[in-house]
Design a protein around this motif. Sequence first.
Motif, PDB file in Angstrom:
ATOM      1  N   ARG A   1       0.860  -1.318  -0.094  1.00  0.00           N
ATOM      2  CA  ARG A   1       0.054  -0.026  -0.001  1.00  0.00           C
ATOM      3  C   ARG A   1       0.878   1.302  -0.004  1.00  0.00           C
ATOM      4  N   SER A   2       2.022   1.244   0.748  1.00  0.00           N
ATOM      5  CA  SER A   2       2.831   2.490   0.597  1.00  0.00           C
ATOM      6  C   SER A   2       3.680   2.565  -0.680  1.00  0.00           C
ATOM      7  N   HIS A   3       3.824   1.558  -1.309  1.00  0.00           N
ATOM      8  CA  HIS A   3       4.430   1.635  -2.821  1.00  0.00           C
ATOM      9  C   HIS A   3       3.216   2.086  -3.577  1.00  0.00           C
ATOM     10  N   PHE A   4       2.259   1.571  -3.644  1.00  0.00           N
ATOM     11  CA  PHE A   4       1.214   1.570  -4.717  1.00  0.00           C
ATOM     12  C   PHE A   4       0.044   2.227  -4.502  1.00  0.00           C
ATOM     13  N   GLY A   5      -0.092   3.079  -3.138  1.00  0.00           N
ATOM     14  CA  GLY A   5      -1.430   3.996  -3.146  1.00  0.00           C
ATOM     15  C   GLY A   5      -2.846   3.438  -3.469  1.00  0.00           C
ATOM     16  N   LYS A   6      -3.388   4.313  -4.209  1.00  0.00           N
ATOM     17  CA  LYS A   6      -4.759   4.171  -4.578  1.00  0.00           C
ATOM     18  C   LYS A   6      -5.036   2.868  -5.471  1.00  0.00           C
ATOM     19  N   GLU A   7      -4.047   2.307  -6.217  1.00  0.00           N
ATOM     20  CA  GLU A   7      -4.294   1.342  -7.103  1.00  0.00           C
ATOM     21  C   GLU A   7      -4.595   0.000  -6.298  1.00  0.00           C
ATOM     22  N   VAL A   8      -4.211  -0.283  -5.043  1.00  0.00           N
ATOM     23  CA  VAL A   8      -4.369  -1.348  -4.400  1.00  0.00           C
ATOM     24  C   VAL A   8      -5.854  -1.328  -3.936  1.00  0.00           C
ATOM     25  N   LEU A   9      -6.822  -2.525  -4.222  1.00  0.00           N
ATOM     26  CA  LEU A   9      -8.336  -2.468  -3.773  1.00  0.00           C
ATOM     27  C   LEU A   9      -8.106  -2.846  -2.028  1.00  0.00           C
ATOM     28  N   ARG A  10      -9.083  -2.195  -1.793  1.00  0.00           N
ATOM     29  CA  ARG A  10      -9.335  -2.356  -0.277  1.00  0.00           C
ATOM     30  C   ARG A  10      -9.656  -3.678   0.152  1.00  0.00           C
ATOM     31  N   THR A  11     -10.162  -4.684  -0.554  1.00  0.00           N
ATOM     32  CA  THR A  11     -10.405  -5.966  -0.413  1.00  0.00           C
ATOM     33  C   THR A  11      -9.161  -6.783  -0.748  1.00  0.00           C
ATOM     34  N   SER A  12      -9.045  -7.517   0.418  1.00  0.00           N
ATOM     35  CA  SER A  12      -7.652  -8.381  -0.100  1.00  0.00           C
ATOM     36  C   SER A  12      -8.538  -9.924   0.056  1.00  0.00           C
ATOM     37  N   ILE A  13      -7.933 -11.036  -0.623  1.00  0.00           N
ATOM     38  CA  ILE A  13      -8.355 -12.287  -0.889  1.00  0.00           C
ATOM     39  C   ILE A  13      -7.569 -13.101   0.448  1.00  0.00           C
ATOM     40  N   PRO A  14      -8.241 -13.620   1.228  1.00  0.00           N
ATOM     41  CA  PRO A  14      -7.730 -14.556   2.216  1.00  0.00           C
ATOM     42  C   PRO A  14      -7.245 -15.786   1.873  1.00  0.00           C
ATOM     43  N   ARG A  15      -6.232 -16.410   2.433  1.00  0.00           N
ATOM     44  CA  ARG A  15      -5.880 -17.633   2.115  1.00  0.00           C
ATOM     45  C   ARG A  15      -7.056 -18.537   2.399  1.00  0.00           C
ATOM     46  N   SER A  16      -7.380 -19.465   1.402  1.00  0.00           N
ATOM     47  CA  SER A  16      -8.893 -20.318   1.610  1.00  0.00           C
ATOM     48  C   SER A  16      -8.718 -21.681   1.184  1.00  0.00           C
TER      49      SER A  16
END
Length: 343
Positions: A264-279
Amino acid sequence: MRSDANIAGPMTDPVPGPRTESAGEDVSRETLPPMDDTPIGRAAQLAVEALGRAGEGLPRPEQTRIMVVANQKGGVGKTTTTVNLAASLALHGARVLVIDLDPQGNASTALGIDHHADVPSIYDVLVDSRPLSEVVQPVLDVEGLFCAPATIDLAGAEIELVSMVARESRLQRAIQAYEQPLDYVLIDCPPSLGLLSVNALVAGAEVLIPIQCEYYALEGLGQLLKNVDLVRGHLNPTLHVSTILLTMYDGRTRLASQVAEEVRSHFGKEVLRTSIPRSVRISEAPSYGQTVITYDPGSSGALSYIEAAREIAFRGVAVHYEPQQHGRLGHQNNQHSMAEELQ
Ligand SMILES: Nc1ncnc2c1ncn2[C@@H]1O[C@H](COP(=O)(O)OP(=O)(O)OP(=O)(O)O)[C@@H](O)[C@H]1O
Ligand SMILES: [Mg+2]
């Protein structure tokens, strides 16, 4: 959607509900309201909720959005992301084409599409100029979802393309000539930066980079961003990294949250708020020729991909109307400096 979709499998994921890393302190914590006590009842209720949410309308893009899912690092979740986002978008009523550009054919497998050696495939499109419409197959489980499969032949295409005319833009031409209306085209790239990936980068406008929340997550990304810069400079001026998705996020580990923070610090806004859990459910689904969206729609993995798809759909509208709102990577010069920074 197939009526026998496994909505109440023998086990549910420990975490029902989409996750963000801020909520990911403990993967066993539930994020949805209390419900039926039995595992089957709980899974069924989650599934109904997930599908209910999927049924809500999402904005459809005015023009086809062509998204290239790329990261030359292997096993970071490119294919999983491609097929599950595609299924999520199609469940919202979008018409979506998945192009399997990896000789492994994993996206074709996950979508239950036949891709043995004799099946007309994306190889025929790239090497023999066969129309895309002749190789596209509907995905039986999900209405509005289509796949151009990859067969093992594609492994040779990387070499065969070298001597061909317009070798970098053969996929672009094929997509342009495809006459069926589409809202999204998602291209699943192989884990390399050869001519197949270059064809994808020339054909698309948006790059979606899945990043696995593990050690060395950012390693090699500079090379990918440099390639994006090169293709934008010489072959496709519209190309930009529009979306970063954190995958296999395990909130129990400090490493995952550290990686997420760094990305997030490298890529700012392009990172989706949702992350995908290990599942576990996400990793099981392909062996049934299904996406997790049909295999276990109430699982945390399915809900996360549905939520990520929703973000992508709304961002498309925002990007369209507010181009000045782009984050660091939305700006070409910034993308360039980012590539240098990550070398
Ligand atoms: N969120 C997840 N939770 C658990 N397992 C996952 C998750 N995402 C992906 N996997 C598993 O991790 C493995 C790698 O995922 P995937 O095939 O999507 O990566 P990839 O980047 O496409 O790999 P390649 O570079 O080989 O094409 C697969 O076995 C997949 O089922
Ligand atoms: Mg893959």
